[in-house]
Design a protein around this motif. Structure first.
Motif, PDB file in Angstrom:
ATOM      1  N   THR A  24       0.829  -1.200   0.000  1.00  0.00           N
ATOM      2  CA  THR A  24       0.000   0.000   0.000  1.00  0.00           C
ATOM      3  C   THR A  24       0.867   1.256   0.000  1.00  0.00           C
ATOM      4  O   THR A  24       2.056   1.219   0.324  1.00  0.00           O
ATOM      5  N   THR A  25       0.220   2.356  -0.346  1.00  0.00           N
ATOM      6  CA  THR A  25       0.887   3.654  -0.314  1.00  0.00           C
ATOM      7  C   THR A  25       1.383   3.950   1.101  1.00  0.00           C
ATOM      8  O   THR A  25       2.496   4.441   1.289  1.00  0.00           O
ATOM      9  N   LYS A  26       0.544   3.633   2.069  1.00  0.00           N
ATOM     10  CA  LYS A  26       0.912   3.879   3.469  1.00  0.00           C
ATOM     11  C   LYS A  26       2.163   3.089   3.850  1.00  0.00           C
ATOM     12  O   LYS A  26       3.081   3.626   4.485  1.00  0.00           O
ATOM     13  N   GLN A  36       2.091  10.431   1.514  1.00  0.00           N
ATOM     14  CA  GLN A  36       1.312   9.727   0.488  1.00  0.00           C
ATOM     15  C   GLN A  36       1.391  10.425  -0.865  1.00  0.00           C
ATOM     16  O   GLN A  36       1.533   9.771  -1.897  1.00  0.00           O
ATOM     17  N   ILE A  39       4.614   9.629  -2.564  1.00  0.00           N
ATOM     18  CA  ILE A  39       4.614   8.249  -3.073  1.00  0.00           C
ATOM     19  C   ILE A  39       3.879   8.193  -4.410  1.00  0.00           C
ATOM     20  O   ILE A  39       4.355   7.571  -5.364  1.00  0.00           O
ATOM     21  N   PHE A  40       2.713   8.846  -4.495  1.00  0.00           N
ATOM     22  CA  PHE A  40       1.971   8.889  -5.763  1.00  0.00           C
ATOM     23  C   PHE A  40       2.841   9.480  -6.871  1.00  0.00           C
ATOM     24  O   PHE A  40       2.870   8.972  -7.996  1.00  0.00           O
ATOM     25  N   ILE A  43       5.536   6.946  -7.924  1.00  0.00           N
ATOM     26  CA  ILE A  43       4.946   5.846  -8.691  1.00  0.00           C
ATOM     27  C   ILE A  43       4.584   6.310 -10.099  1.00  0.00           C
ATOM     28  O   ILE A  43       4.859   5.615 -11.088  1.00  0.00           O
ATOM     29  N   TYR A  66      -0.113  -1.737  -4.573  1.00  0.00           N
ATOM     30  CA  TYR A  66       0.660  -1.670  -5.812  1.00  0.00           C
ATOM     31  C   TYR A  66       1.427  -2.957  -6.050  1.00  0.00           C
ATOM     32  O   TYR A  66       1.846  -3.633  -5.115  1.00  0.00           O
TER      33      TYR A  66
END
Length: 111
Positions: A24-26, A36, A39-40, A43, A66
């Motif tokens: 997960t993003t977390k 977060q 991270i987006f 990615i 992901y």
């Protein structure tokens, strides 16, 4: 050859290959000490550089996250939510473009 920044490489090394295991993003954020939003961005940067990072965005929370697609089936499954979102967004665009900017208030009533 694809050139990656240090943070892109760090995130890439944490994203599992295949749909069996997802992150997960977390979880990614905690492991690389990023928020977060960052991270987006990382990615999306990896995707723009050709890395097939997909996401499971629906279903039970424990199955979301992901992964790197390793087959056409995994890529297709990973793209399904995005394609659905594009369809929904296009419908919203069509509604707004078709709205009567000058007279919509005269057509609205409470029920």
């Amino acid at each position: 050859m694809i050139e990656l920044s240090i943070i892109e490489m760090a995130v890439l090394e944490l994203i599992p290959q295949g749909t069996a295991h997802k992150i997960t993003t977390k979880e990614l954020g905690m492991l690389v000490d990023l928020d977060q939003r960052s991270i987006f961005e990382v990615i999306n940067s990896l995707r723009k550089k050709g890395v097939p990072v997909c996401a499971q965005r629906s279903g039970v929370p424990s199955d979301r996250g992901y992964y790197i697609a390793t087959s056409e089936q995994e890529r297709t499954e990973g793209l399904a939510a995005y394609k659905s979102q594009v369809t929904d967004m296009q419908a919203l665009i069509d509604h707004i473009e078709g709205a009567d900017v000058a007279g919509w208030m005269n057509k609205v009533k409470a029920v």
